[in-house]
Design a protein around this motif. Sequence first.
Motif, PDB file in Angstrom:
ATOM      1  N   ASP A 149     -52.045  62.776  90.817  1.00  0.00           N
ATOM      2  CA  ASP A 149     -51.594  61.392  90.626  1.00  0.00           C
ATOM      3  C   ASP A 149     -52.605  60.575  89.821  1.00  0.00           C
ATOM      4  N   GLN A 150     -53.887  60.846  90.026  1.00  0.00           N
ATOM      5  CA  GLN A 150     -54.917  60.146  89.246  1.00  0.00           C
ATOM      6  C   GLN A 150     -54.816  60.513  87.767  1.00  0.00           C
ATOM      7  N   HIS A 343     -31.519  68.653 100.999  1.00  0.00           N
ATOM      8  CA  HIS A 343     -31.124  68.230  99.655  1.00  0.00           C
ATOM      9  C   HIS A 343     -31.373  66.744  99.410  1.00  0.00           C
ATOM     10  N   THR A 344     -31.577  65.970 100.472  1.00  0.00           N
ATOM     11  CA  THR A 344     -31.889  64.546 100.280  1.00  0.00           C
ATOM     12  C   THR A 344     -33.376  64.250 100.440  1.00  0.00           C
ATOM     13  N   THR A 345     -34.177  65.278 100.712  1.00  0.00           N
ATOM     14  CA  THR A 345     -35.621  65.098 100.883  1.00  0.00           C
ATOM     15  C   THR A 345     -36.311  65.151  99.528  1.00  0.00           C
ATOM     16  N   ALA A 346     -37.308  64.323  99.324  1.00  0.00           N
ATOM     17  CA  ALA A 346     -38.043  64.293  98.051  1.00  0.00           C
ATOM     18  C   ALA A 346     -38.600  65.673  97.733  1.00  0.00           C
ATOM     19  N   HIS A 347     -38.508  66.054  96.475  1.00  0.00           N
ATOM     20  CA  HIS A 347     -38.894  67.403  96.080  1.00  0.00           C
ATOM     21  C   HIS A 347     -40.366  67.690  96.359  1.00  0.00           C
ATOM     22  N   ARG A 348     -41.228  66.753  96.002  1.00  0.00           N
ATOM     23  CA  ARG A 348     -42.656  66.986  96.244  1.00  0.00           C
ATOM     24  C   ARG A 348     -42.919  67.217  97.727  1.00  0.00           C
ATOM     25  N   GLU A 349     -42.250  66.467  98.571  1.00  0.00           N
ATOM     26  CA  GLU A 349     -42.441  66.621 100.014  1.00  0.00           C
ATOM     27  C   GLU A 349     -42.067  68.031 100.463  1.00  0.00           C
ATOM     28  N   VAL A 350     -40.964  68.546  99.952  1.00  0.00           N
ATOM     29  CA  VAL A 350     -40.532  69.896 100.324  1.00  0.00           C
ATOM     30  C   VAL A 350     -41.522  70.933  99.817  1.00  0.00           C
ATOM     31  N   VAL A 351     -41.981  70.781  98.588  1.00  0.00           N
ATOM     32  CA  VAL A 351     -42.947  71.727  98.019  1.00  0.00           C
ATOM     33  C   VAL A 351     -44.224  71.753  98.842  1.00  0.00           C
ATOM     34  N   GLN A 352     -44.671  70.588  99.256  1.00  0.00           N
ATOM     35  CA  GLN A 352     -45.885  70.537 100.055  1.00  0.00           C
ATOM     36  C   GLN A 352     -45.673  71.127 101.447  1.00  0.00           C
ATOM     37  N   SER A 367     -38.198  76.199  93.985  1.00  0.00           N
ATOM     38  CA  SER A 367     -37.424  76.095  92.741  1.00  0.00           C
ATOM     39  C   SER A 367     -35.966  75.772  93.034  1.00  0.00           C
ATOM     40  N   LEU A 368     -35.409  76.426  94.048  1.00  0.00           N
ATOM     41  CA  LEU A 368     -34.017  76.178  94.405  1.00  0.00           C
ATOM     42  C   LEU A 368     -33.829  74.751  94.908  1.00  0.00           C
ATOM     43  N   HIS A 369     -34.813  74.256  95.646  1.00  0.00           N
ATOM     44  CA  HIS A 369     -34.711  72.870  96.093  1.00  0.00           C
ATOM     45  C   HIS A 369     -34.699  71.918  94.910  1.00  0.00           C
ATOM     46  N   CYS A 370     -35.492  72.195  93.904  1.00  0.00           N
ATOM     47  CA  CYS A 370     -35.500  71.341  92.715  1.00  0.00           C
ATOM     48  C   CYS A 370     -34.119  71.295  92.074  1.00  0.00           C
ATOM     49  N   LEU A 371     -33.435  72.437  92.050  1.00  0.00           N
ATOM     50  CA  LEU A 371     -32.079  72.466  91.502  1.00  0.00           C
ATOM     51  C   LEU A 371     -31.117  71.670  92.382  1.00  0.00           C
ATOM     52  N   LEU A 372     -31.323  71.732  93.685  1.00  0.00           N
ATOM     53  CA  LEU A 372     -30.442  71.002  94.600  1.00  0.00           C
ATOM     54  C   LEU A 372     -30.536  69.494  94.400  1.00  0.00           C
ATOM     55  N   VAL A 373     -31.719  69.006  94.053  1.00  0.00           N
ATOM     56  CA  VAL A 373     -31.888  67.556  93.892  1.00  0.00           C
ATOM     57  C   VAL A 373     -31.723  67.122  92.446  1.00  0.00           C
ATOM     58  N   MET A 384     -37.266  68.705  85.228  1.00  0.00           N
ATOM     59  CA  MET A 384     -38.561  69.343  84.979  1.00  0.00           C
ATOM     60  C   MET A 384     -39.706  68.471  85.485  1.00  0.00           C
ATOM     61  N   ARG A 385     -39.586  67.181  85.288  1.00  0.00           N
ATOM     62  CA  ARG A 385     -40.669  66.286  85.715  1.00  0.00           C
ATOM     63  C   ARG A 385     -40.855  66.311  87.228  1.00  0.00           C
ATOM     64  N   GLN A 386     -39.753  66.472  87.960  1.00  0.00           N
ATOM     65  CA  GLN A 386     -39.874  66.498  89.421  1.00  0.00           C
ATOM     66  C   GLN A 386     -40.745  67.647  89.889  1.00  0.00           C
ATOM     67  N   THR A 387     -40.466  68.847  89.388  1.00  0.00           N
ATOM     68  CA  THR A 387     -41.239  69.995  89.880  1.00  0.00           C
ATOM     69  C   THR A 387     -42.575  70.129  89.170  1.00  0.00           C
ATOM     70  N   MET A 388     -42.680  69.568  87.962  1.00  0.00           N
ATOM     71  CA  MET A 388     -43.943  69.548  87.232  1.00  0.00           C
ATOM     72  C   MET A 388     -45.007  68.774  88.005  1.00  0.00           C
ATOM     73  N   THR A 389     -44.572  67.720  88.698  1.00  0.00           N
ATOM     74  CA  THR A 389     -45.504  66.832  89.392  1.00  0.00           C
ATOM     75  C   THR A 389     -45.546  67.082  90.903  1.00  0.00           C
ATOM     76  N   ALA A 390     -44.972  68.195  91.340  1.00  0.00           N
ATOM     77  CA  ALA A 390     -44.987  68.515  92.766  1.00  0.00           C
ATOM     78  C   ALA A 390     -46.250  69.274  93.164  1.00  0.00           C
ATOM     79  N   GLY A 391     -47.062  69.657  92.166  1.00  0.00           N
ATOM     80  CA  GLY A 391     -48.354  70.274  92.449  1.00  0.00           C
ATOM     81  C   GLY A 391     -48.313  71.784  92.529  1.00  0.00           C
ATOM     82  N   GLY A 392     -49.513  72.375  92.464  1.00  0.00           N
ATOM     83  CA  GLY A 392     -49.656  73.817  92.632  1.00  0.00           C
ATOM     84  C   GLY A 392     -49.134  74.616  91.459  1.00  0.00           C
TER      85      GLY A 392
END
Length: 442
Positions: A149-150, A343-352, A367-373, A384-392
């Motif tokens: 985020d920084q 499917h309604t949970t924020a993608h970064r939260e699920v990835v973490q 990856s599948l969750h990213c497609l769901l949202v 792409m931006r959603q999973t790009m910024t989900a970390g790791g």
Amino acid sequence: MVEQAQGAKWPPPVPIFDNLLETGGGRMQGDSLFDTIVPEQPVDGSVCSANNSVRDFPLCTQERGGGGSRSQLNEVSGWNQEVRNRERAQPASSGQLAGTRFLFCSQCLIIKMTDLSVQERAVGAVVGSLVADAAGQPLHWIYDVKRLDQILKGREGTPEFVDPGQGPFYRQPTGAQSGYGDQTLALLKALVAGKGFDVQLYRQELYKTFGPNSEYDLKGKLKGQDQVQTGGYRHASIKAFLTAYEARKEKTGSSTDPQMDGVAKVAPIVALYAGDPKLPQYVEEVVRVTQDDNLAVQCSIAAAAILEEFILHPPREGFLDRMKNRLELSVIADRLPKILQQHTTAHREVVQQIGSSCALPGNLLNSLHCLLVSPNLSDYSNTMRQTMTAGGCNCSRLSFVGACIGAAVGSRGIPDDWIKKTRHGDLIEKLSQDLVALRVSG
């Protein structure tokens, strides 16, 4: 090209689309692509139907199906650019657009996806995979999301192609592929050269890409001021492959490597063989070249089945729920119910929650969750931006998610500037087209 006129009404009347420009978006409502477009914020230069002035739309919102899913769409560069494929425009007598592939935003690229052929989807899958990987490579393997985020402070809406790269494990030029993308590109080159899958050609291309004197050969290369190694990063399975290949072993894959490499590189093999009953066999042969690991193979076959669905049929929301009982997805069957519930949970939260590493099956589920949202499975940039910024391990996710959304929107639905920023973008497009041409000629 029609220029934006002072005081021009927004949106322009349908006939102007015959030789027009991409239109900056606003809110789309209703079941058609052209029921209403309402700007989200006042801008100058021309006048919208609500008498707001129009300059560009740095943020617009898509709304489809009468209050269905919404997605945030970014960075409209104005409506001063000629619509790609405009010769396909067939304005209907009702005043709506029929049979078109108009892009309402030059970045978010809302497309009428049902008009795409299987060949166009297949090309989009390969281009979409490689462009997404390159876009996220500068942020690869940043597990500390606070640090991420920084890094992105001030450019939260445009995390793609950060320059210079900020990854903690290696530094490649911005626009270059990660180790995942370069495996995909090696497979693409081998498939085109061999006019189909030839294991020896694939091994040769991998060795050329990652072996001695490649940018992954770090001998003599210095570390930067932050002590991060310049040059590419050889994954464990690639190191094992190089050792086995040089020893001329029959089996070159690492016996224990349940990582995302196979999933990340499925796009070219699926683009060529989608619809072929032998597709799972081809996927297994590809994966075992570097990963002689059953979990890696099974997860790659599952990913290939999902991507095949995107290529052969217009994607629809609910695709995963409809596919959950497929035999190919049995390796993740026990984990799918929870993913579907989130499917309604924020993608970064699920990835973490699942874990953002390269490990399987976790990062495939991410990856599948990213497609769901992904709203309507039509918004390439922001998905792409959603999973790009989900970390790791974002690049392995991007490679697969980019393939799926690339198939959904076709290569014309991938932002031009993203392709241009991708190293060898023109070559990737050409090789993808040559690959898919083999579906017809073969």
